[in-house]
Design an enzyme around this catalytic site. Structure first.
Site, PDB file in Angstrom:
ATOM      1  NE  ARG A  90      38.453 -34.010  10.731  1.00 48.31           N
ATOM      2  CZ  ARG A  90      37.924 -35.227  10.724  1.00 48.31           C
ATOM      3  NH1 ARG A  90      36.683 -35.243  10.528  1.00 48.31           N
ATOM      4  NH2 ARG A  90      39.264 -36.153  11.128  1.00 48.31           N
ATOM      5  CB  THR A 105      36.059 -45.906  13.711  1.00 49.12           C
ATOM      6  OG1 THR A 105      35.834 -44.362  14.866  1.00 49.12           O
ATOM      7  CG2 THR A 105      36.273 -47.098  14.624  1.00 49.12           C
ATOM      8  N   GLY A 106      38.009 -43.819  13.954  1.00 54.32           N
ATOM      9  CA  GLY A 106      39.418 -43.278  15.065  1.00 54.32           C
ATOM     10  C   GLY A 106      39.655 -41.559  14.803  1.00 54.32           C
ATOM     11  CB  THR A 144      33.018 -43.401  12.362  1.00 53.11           C
ATOM     12  OG1 THR A 144      32.926 -42.187  12.630  1.00 53.11           O
ATOM     13  CG2 THR A 144      32.738 -43.553  10.821  1.00 53.11           C
TER      14      THR A 144
HETATM   15  N1  ASP Z   1      37.591 -41.166  11.838  1.00 46.57           N
HETATM   16  C1  ASP Z   1      35.848 -40.418  12.534  1.00 46.57           C
HETATM   17  C2  ASP Z   1      36.685 -38.778  11.246  1.00 46.57           C
HETATM   18  O1  ASP Z   1      37.424 -38.865  11.604  1.00 46.57           O
HETATM   19  C3  ASP Z   1      35.537 -39.810  13.229  1.00 46.57           C
HETATM   20  C4  ASP Z   1      35.481 -41.468  14.236  1.00 46.57           C
HETATM   21  O2  ASP Z   1      35.842 -42.522  13.389  1.00 46.57           O
HETATM   22  O3  ASP Z   1      34.446 -41.375  15.158  1.00 46.57           O
HETATM   23  O4  ASP Z   1      36.251 -38.053  10.884  1.00 46.57           O
END
Ligand code: ASP
Length: 313
Positions: free
Chosen positions: A207, A230-231, A179
């Site tokens: 989702r 991000t996570g 992200t």
């Molecule tokens: N936070 C994002 C999600 O769960 C994923 C990511 O941070 O890459 O969609």
């Protein structure tokens, strides 16, 4: 010199020097630097933080190694469904979009939703109808295609599992989240944040993660801070991460560093939520905490010195 600052991220996760080639690392650092520079161009001439975070995120969405815009991951039926949000801290105005598949720069649509739709959050085909009325051009599916993401999807395609943004080289259980996001403070003292993602490989049932959810993946408030996360989105939603940091500052008087430390390295860790965030406060202090192995990140204060980092320390 008037105070302004910007930080960007390109995702957190299992990012280790042993999993990286020098060429790829160079490309990542270059992309992060370009994104900061795109924002700095606006900030140093007295421009708004919201324009700066939008420009920085567009620059990252256009870079195929990140999981946003071009390079977004595949859903379980081989499409791309992207999410984005943007918020400014002066009037607490925000725009968000999820489940779109044909817009080159989802963060731009989030911005237009904030300014023209009369709503905060639109999703799916109807959001694209709105985009069309606002003059957005649609891209064909193959604009978002990259071979790396396609191979990631093929590996889990006919299974029930959905994956966070793994790369081919990662071992089982290792994770990388691609992200992208930006936070900024402008010369007028206004804060802004923006985040954009393709979500998770092989995701289904529509989702949606934390990225487009105001208060979870993105938040900005001129009284406290601006945050982009991000996570593992499910944990970031349940922990209301971005708003929680703002609340700890506003209601408990914590500094940005203290609030970030508590939420990322204590609260999230106890829940099992892996990831990180970028944060900036009203004085231009920047925090870039993560509880994973690494996080693609870059930042600059008003001196224009752009710094990039990927691993811990
Ligand atoms: N936070 C994002 C999600 O769960 C994923 C990511 O941070 O890459 O969609």
């Amino acid at each position: 010199m008037k105070n302004f600052a910007i930080a960007v991220h390109g995702g957190a996760g299992t990012i280790l020097p042993s999993l990286m080639t020098p060429e790829k690392e160079f490309a990542y650092r270059n992309a992060l630097q370009s994104a900061v520079n795109a924002g700095l161009e606006i900030l140093k001439t007295g421009g708004n933080s919201i324009d700066a975070v939008e420009a920085a995120v567009i620059s990252l969405e256009d870079f195929p190694l990140f999981n946003a815009g071009c390079g977004a991951v595949f859903t379980n039926n081989g499409t791309h469904q992207m999410d984005a949000s943007i918020m400014e801290g002066k009037h607490l105005e925000a725009g968000a979009v999820s489940g779109i598949s044909r817009i080159k720069n989802p963060v731009q649509l989030a911005r237009v939703i904030k300014e023209k739709s009369g709503h905060v959050y639109l999703c799916g085909e109807e959001a694209e109808v709105f985009a069309q009325t606002c003059g957005f051009r649609f891209e064909p599916n193959d604009y978002f295609y990259t071979e790396e993401r396609y191979q990631q999807w093929l590996a889990v395609k006919d299974t029930d599992s959905y994956q966070l943004d793994h790369t081919e080289k990662l071992e089982k259980g290792e994770k990388k989240f691609g992200t992208v996001g930006a936070v900024a403070l402008d010369m007028q003292g206004n804060l802004a944040a923006a985040t954009s993602t393709g979500g998770m490989t092989n995701k289904r049932y529509g989702r949606i993660g934390d990225t487009p959810i105001i208060g979870a993946g993105t938040y900005a408030n001129n009284e406290t801070c601006a945050i982009s996360c991000t996570g593992h989105g499910e944990f970031f939603i349940r922990a209301v991460v971005a708003y929680d940091i703002s609340c700890l500052m506003q209601y408990k008087g914590l500094t940005l560093a203290e609030a970030c430390q508590f939420v990322v390295n204590d609260k999230l860790v106890k829940m099992g939520g892996e990831g990180g965030l970028i944060a900036i406060d009203t004085q231009g202090n920047i925090q870039l905490p993560f509880n994973s192995d690494g996080m693609y990140r870059a930042w600059s204060h008003a001196d224009g010195l752009v710094q990039t980092a990927i691993y811990k320390n």
